[in-house]
Design a protein around this motif. Structure first.
Motif, PDB file in Angstrom:
ATOM      1  N   VAL A  38       2.676   1.878  -3.428  1.00 18.56           N
ATOM      2  CA  VAL A  38       1.357   2.194  -4.355  1.00 18.56           C
ATOM      3  C   VAL A  38       1.055   3.800  -4.149  1.00 18.56           C
ATOM      4  O   VAL A  38       0.986   4.405  -4.979  1.00 18.56           O
ATOM      5  CB  VAL A  38       0.149   1.241  -4.374  1.00 18.56           C
ATOM      6  CG1 VAL A  38      -0.881   1.797  -5.403  1.00 18.56           C
ATOM      7  CG2 VAL A  38       0.573  -0.054  -4.784  1.00 18.56           C
ATOM      8  N   THR A  39       1.039   3.954  -2.987  1.00 21.97           N
ATOM      9  CA  THR A  39       0.582   5.455  -2.550  1.00 21.97           C
ATOM     10  C   THR A  39       1.692   6.324  -2.775  1.00 21.97           C
ATOM     11  O   THR A  39       1.440   7.454  -3.268  1.00 21.97           O
ATOM     12  CB  THR A  39       0.460   5.473  -1.043  1.00 21.97           C
ATOM     13  OG1 THR A  39      -0.784   4.598  -0.870  1.00 21.97           O
ATOM     14  CG2 THR A  39      -0.006   7.024  -0.747  1.00 21.97           C
ATOM     15  N   LEU A  40       2.884   5.924  -2.675  1.00 25.85           N
ATOM     16  CA  LEU A  40       4.323   6.802  -2.989  1.00 25.85           C
ATOM     17  C   LEU A  40       4.216   7.019  -4.446  1.00 25.85           C
ATOM     18  O   LEU A  40       4.454   8.148  -4.944  1.00 25.85           O
ATOM     19  CB  LEU A  40       5.432   6.108  -2.573  1.00 25.85           C
ATOM     20  CG  LEU A  40       6.801   6.836  -2.838  1.00 25.85           C
ATOM     21  CD1 LEU A  40       6.709   8.254  -2.050  1.00 25.85           C
ATOM     22  CD2 LEU A  40       7.981   6.058  -2.137  1.00 25.85           C
TER      23      LEU A  40
ATOM     24  N   ALA B  29       1.681   6.551  -6.493  1.00 32.11           N
ATOM     25  CA  ALA B  29       0.566   7.677  -6.955  1.00 32.11           C
ATOM     26  C   ALA B  29       0.963   9.091  -7.004  1.00 32.11           C
ATOM     27  O   ALA B  29       0.477   9.988  -7.460  1.00 32.11           O
ATOM     28  CB  ALA B  29      -0.762   7.143  -6.432  1.00 32.11           C
ATOM     29  N   SER B  30       1.331   9.228  -5.527  1.00 34.50           N
ATOM     30  CA  SER B  30       1.610  10.917  -5.095  1.00 34.50           C
ATOM     31  C   SER B  30       2.661  11.470  -5.930  1.00 34.50           C
ATOM     32  O   SER B  30       2.794  12.680  -6.211  1.00 34.50           O
ATOM     33  CB  SER B  30       2.191  10.749  -3.689  1.00 34.50           C
ATOM     34  OG  SER B  30       1.349   9.978  -2.914  1.00 34.50           O
TER      35      SER B  30
ATOM     36  N   VAL C  34       0.722  -1.093  -0.020  1.00 35.06           N
ATOM     37  CA  VAL C  34      -0.248   0.119   0.011  1.00 35.06           C
ATOM     38  C   VAL C  34       0.876   1.444  -0.130  1.00 35.06           C
ATOM     39  O   VAL C  34       0.480   2.232  -0.784  1.00 35.06           O
ATOM     40  CB  VAL C  34      -0.812  -0.007   1.346  1.00 35.06           C
ATOM     41  CG1 VAL C  34      -1.696   1.399   1.489  1.00 35.06           C
ATOM     42  CG2 VAL C  34      -2.043  -1.125   1.070  1.00 35.06           C
ATOM     43  N   LEU C  35       1.947   1.109   0.756  1.00 32.65           N
ATOM     44  CA  LEU C  35       2.947   2.347   0.792  1.00 32.65           C
ATOM     45  C   LEU C  35       3.530   2.554  -0.590  1.00 32.65           C
ATOM     46  O   LEU C  35       3.649   3.685  -0.947  1.00 32.65           O
ATOM     47  CB  LEU C  35       3.875   2.117   1.969  1.00 32.65           C
ATOM     48  CG  LEU C  35       3.365   2.252   3.539  1.00 32.65           C
ATOM     49  CD1 LEU C  35       4.378   1.958   4.506  1.00 32.65           C
ATOM     50  CD2 LEU C  35       2.875   3.705   3.730  1.00 32.65           C
TER      51      LEU C  35
END
Length: 216
Positions: free
Chosen positions: A21-23, A25-26, A18-19
Motif C-alpha cells: 500500500v505504501t509503495l 501510494a508513493s 503495508v509495504l
C-alpha cells in the motif's frame, strides 16, 4: 492437524500489505509531483528564443502596452505575435547596429518571420479565445503573471484544466473594469466582492464549464 504456516506468517502478511500500500501510494504521489513539476508543465522555465526579448524592459521600462505587440488580443482567439515591422518601428532607429537585434534586421531583409518559441502553448484539443476573456474583464496578469518583471518570458501557471476551472474563487472575484484589464500592476480594490458581482452583470458573464466550451 499440523499448522501450515508459522505464527510469524501473520506479521509477515501484515507488513507485506503495508509495504504494498505504501509503495502504491508513493508511486502515485511521485507521479503526481512529476506531472505538476516544471519538467512537465514548464512553469517558470524560460525557453530559448531567437532574440532574448525582455518584457521587463519593454513593458516596465518603456511603458509599451500589451496590445501594441499582441494586436489580436481583443478581437481574436489568438493574441498574436508582433510582426517584424512592429519591431522595426523602434529598432530601425535605436539599437539598430547591435548583435542582439540582428535577427530582427535579418528578418526584415529576408521577409521571413522570426521563429518565436511559444511559451503558453495549449494542446491542439483545447480551444481558447483571448478576446472573450479580456472583453469580460479578465486581466492579462491573471493568467500570465507579472510579465513586467520578467527579463525572459516564462509561464507562472500550468493552464491545466483544473487550474482554469478552479481559478475564480467566487462570482466576479477575478474580474476588473476595462481600465484594469491591460494594467499589469492592477490591484483588486477592497470592495472587489461587491464590484465583481456588478461587473459580472455588466459583462453578462456566464459560467461555461461544459466540455464543448473548450473541447470542440
Amino acid at each position: 492437524m499440523a499448522q501450515l504456516f508459522r505464527p510469524s506468517s501473520n506479521t509477515i502478511a501484515k507488513v507485506s500489505i503495508v509495504l504494498v500500500v505504501t509503495l502504491a501510494a508513493s508511486t502515485l504521489a511521485v507521479g503526481y509531483m512529476v506531472d505538476r513539476g516544471s519538467w512537465i508543465t514548464s512553469v517558470r522555465d524560460a525557453p530559448e528564443q531567437p532574440i532574448p526579448f525582455s518584457h521587463k524592459h519593454h513593458v516596465k521600462d518603456d511603458g509599451i502596452d500589451c496590445r501594441y505587440c499582441h494586436t489580436g488580443v481583443e478581437t481574436s482567439h489568438f493574441a498574436g505575435l508582433p510582426a517584424t515591422e512592429t519591431c522595426m518601428t523602434c529598432h530601425s532607429q535605436i539599437w539598430n547596429n547591435t548583435a542582439i537585434t540582428q535577427p530582427i534586421r535579418d528578418s526584415w531583409a529576408s521577409g521571413k518571420s522570426i521563429q518565436w518559441t511559444r511559451v503558453h502553448d495549449l494542446p491542439d484539443f483545447v480551444f481558447f479565445n483571448h478576446s472573450i476573456h479580456v472583453n469580460k474583464g479578465i486581466g492579462c496578469s491573471t493568467c500570465h503573471g507579472q510579465v513586467n518583471e520578467m527579463p525572459l518570458m516564462y509561464k507562472v501557471n500550468t493552464l491545466y484544466m483544473n487550474w482554469c476551472i478552479k481559478l475564480p474563487s467566487g462570482p466576479g472575484a477575478i474580474h476588473s473594469a476595462a481600465f484594469g484589464v491591460f494594467n499589469i500592476d492592477y490591484k483588486y480594490p477592497p470592495n472587489q466582492a461587491e464590484l465583481g458581482a456588478q461587473l459580472v452583470k455588466d459583462y453578462h458573464v456566464q459560467s461555461l464549464t461544459d466540455c464543448v466550451t473548450c473541447h470542440r
